[in-house]
Design a protein around this motif. Structure first.
Motif, PDB file in Angstrom:
ATOM      1  N   ALA A 157      49.168  26.557  26.536  1.00 26.31           N
ATOM      2  CA  ALA A 157      50.631  26.676  26.442  1.00 26.31           C
ATOM      3  C   ALA A 157      51.213  27.375  27.673  1.00 26.31           C
ATOM      4  O   ALA A 157      52.321  27.065  28.098  1.00 26.31           O
ATOM      5  N   LEU A 158      50.455  28.317  28.220  1.00 23.13           N
ATOM      6  CA  LEU A 158      50.927  29.080  29.373  1.00 23.13           C
ATOM      7  C   LEU A 158      50.496  28.460  30.702  1.00 23.13           C
ATOM      8  O   LEU A 158      50.811  28.995  31.769  1.00 23.13           O
ATOM      9  N   ASP A 159      49.768  27.344  30.630  1.00 24.13           N
ATOM     10  CA  ASP A 159      49.296  26.641  31.821  1.00 24.13           C
ATOM     11  C   ASP A 159      48.503  27.570  32.738  1.00 24.13           C
ATOM     12  O   ASP A 159      48.737  27.647  33.948  1.00 24.13           O
ATOM     13  N   VAL A 160      47.564  28.282  32.147  1.00 25.23           N
ATOM     14  CA  VAL A 160      46.694  29.184  32.887  1.00 25.23           C
ATOM     15  C   VAL A 160      45.261  28.914  32.426  1.00 25.23           C
ATOM     16  O   VAL A 160      45.028  28.621  31.251  1.00 25.23           O
ATOM     17  N   SER A 161      44.328  28.976  33.348  1.00 29.23           N
ATOM     18  CA  SER A 161      42.949  28.687  32.966  1.00 29.23           C
ATOM     19  C   SER A 161      42.330  29.909  32.287  1.00 29.23           C
ATOM     20  O   SER A 161      42.595  31.052  32.683  1.00 29.23           O
ATOM     21  N   PRO A 162      41.501  29.689  31.280  1.00 32.05           N
ATOM     22  CA  PRO A 162      40.803  30.805  30.631  1.00 32.05           C
ATOM     23  C   PRO A 162      40.007  31.629  31.646  1.00 32.05           C
ATOM     24  O   PRO A 162      39.971  32.860  31.552  1.00 32.05           O
ATOM     25  N   ARG A 163      39.416  30.961  32.605  1.00 35.80           N
ATOM     26  CA  ARG A 163      38.645  31.675  33.623  1.00 35.80           C
ATOM     27  C   ARG A 163      39.524  32.655  34.396  1.00 35.80           C
ATOM     28  O   ARG A 163      39.120  33.781  34.675  1.00 35.80           O
ATOM     29  N   GLU A 164      40.727  32.220  34.767  1.00 31.23           N
ATOM     30  CA  GLU A 164      41.648  33.111  35.483  1.00 31.23           C
ATOM     31  C   GLU A 164      41.993  34.328  34.642  1.00 31.23           C
ATOM     32  O   GLU A 164      42.058  35.451  35.160  1.00 31.23           O
ATOM     33  N   VAL A 165      42.240  34.102  33.359  1.00 35.08           N
ATOM     34  CA  VAL A 165      42.586  35.211  32.463  1.00 35.08           C
ATOM     35  C   VAL A 165      41.415  36.185  32.366  1.00 35.08           C
ATOM     36  O   VAL A 165      41.590  37.404  32.488  1.00 35.08           O
ATOM     37  N   PHE A 166      40.207  35.653  32.140  1.00 39.74           N
ATOM     38  CA  PHE A 166      39.024  36.513  32.028  1.00 39.74           C
ATOM     39  C   PHE A 166      38.765  37.269  33.328  1.00 39.74           C
ATOM     40  O   PHE A 166      38.430  38.455  33.306  1.00 39.74           O
ATOM     41  N   GLN A 167      38.926  36.605  34.478  1.00 40.12           N
ATOM     42  CA  GLN A 167      38.702  37.268  35.758  1.00 40.12           C
ATOM     43  C   GLN A 167      39.719  38.378  35.979  1.00 40.12           C
ATOM     44  O   GLN A 167      39.359  39.467  36.420  1.00 40.12           O
ATOM     45  N   ALA A 168      40.977  38.107  35.686  1.00 37.32           N
ATOM     46  CA  ALA A 168      42.013  39.130  35.853  1.00 37.32           C
ATOM     47  C   ALA A 168      41.748  40.314  34.927  1.00 37.32           C
ATOM     48  O   ALA A 168      41.933  41.479  35.316  1.00 37.32           O
ATOM     49  N   ALA A 169      41.296  40.033  33.703  1.00 38.20           N
ATOM     50  CA  ALA A 169      40.985  41.104  32.754  1.00 38.20           C
ATOM     51  C   ALA A 169      39.813  41.932  33.277  1.00 38.20           C
ATOM     52  O   ALA A 169      39.840  43.177  33.231  1.00 38.20           O
ATOM     53  N   GLN A 170      38.792  41.255  33.757  1.00 33.53           N
ATOM     54  CA  GLN A 170      37.625  41.952  34.313  1.00 33.53           C
ATOM     55  C   GLN A 170      38.035  42.835  35.496  1.00 33.53           C
ATOM     56  O   GLN A 170      37.643  43.989  35.580  1.00 33.53           O
ATOM     57  N   ASP A 171      38.835  42.279  36.389  1.00 31.51           N
ATOM     58  CA  ASP A 171      39.307  43.044  37.550  1.00 31.51           C
ATOM     59  C   ASP A 171      40.099  44.272  37.106  1.00 31.51           C
ATOM     60  O   ASP A 171      39.960  45.343  37.678  1.00 31.51           O
ATOM     61  N   ALA A 172      40.924  44.098  36.073  1.00 29.20           N
ATOM     62  CA  ALA A 172      41.770  45.204  35.607  1.00 29.20           C
ATOM     63  C   ALA A 172      40.942  46.353  35.042  1.00 29.20           C
ATOM     64  O   ALA A 172      41.269  47.518  35.285  1.00 29.20           O
TER      65      ALA A 172
END
Length: 84
Positions: free
Chosen positions: A66-81
């Motif tokens: 729905a947000l047009d974002v890849s799960p990988r991008e979300v997981f990577q950003a979370a990991q980085d955070a």
């Protein structure tokens, strides 16, 4: 008492929720519209995006679509955070 892995899991889940909130903001989608797009109640969407409840994988994937974002991008950003 929580173990290190439980604490990591909690922090990672909160970071995923924060990244999904940020993606919603970038897409300028209201919470109500997002909830409707993925078949959630407004309160469930709120609880997931505020990190109050763990997001089931099927719901996570629907939110990403729905947000047009890849799960990988979300997981990577979370990991980085959480590594900062």
């Amino acid at each position: 008492m929580t173990t290190g892995i439980e604490d990591y899991g909690r922090r990672f889940g909160q970071a995923v929720a924060a990244e999904l909130r940020a993606a919603r903001g970038r897409k300028d989608i209201t919470l109500e519209a997002l909830a409707e797009m993925v078949g959630l109640s407004r309160s469930a969407a709120t609880n997931y995006l505020k990190g109050r409840r763990e997001i089931p994988m099927s719901t996570f994937l629907a939110l990403c679509r729905a947000l047009d974002v890849s799960p990988r991008e979300v997981f990577q950003a979370a990991q980085d955070a959480i590594e900062q």
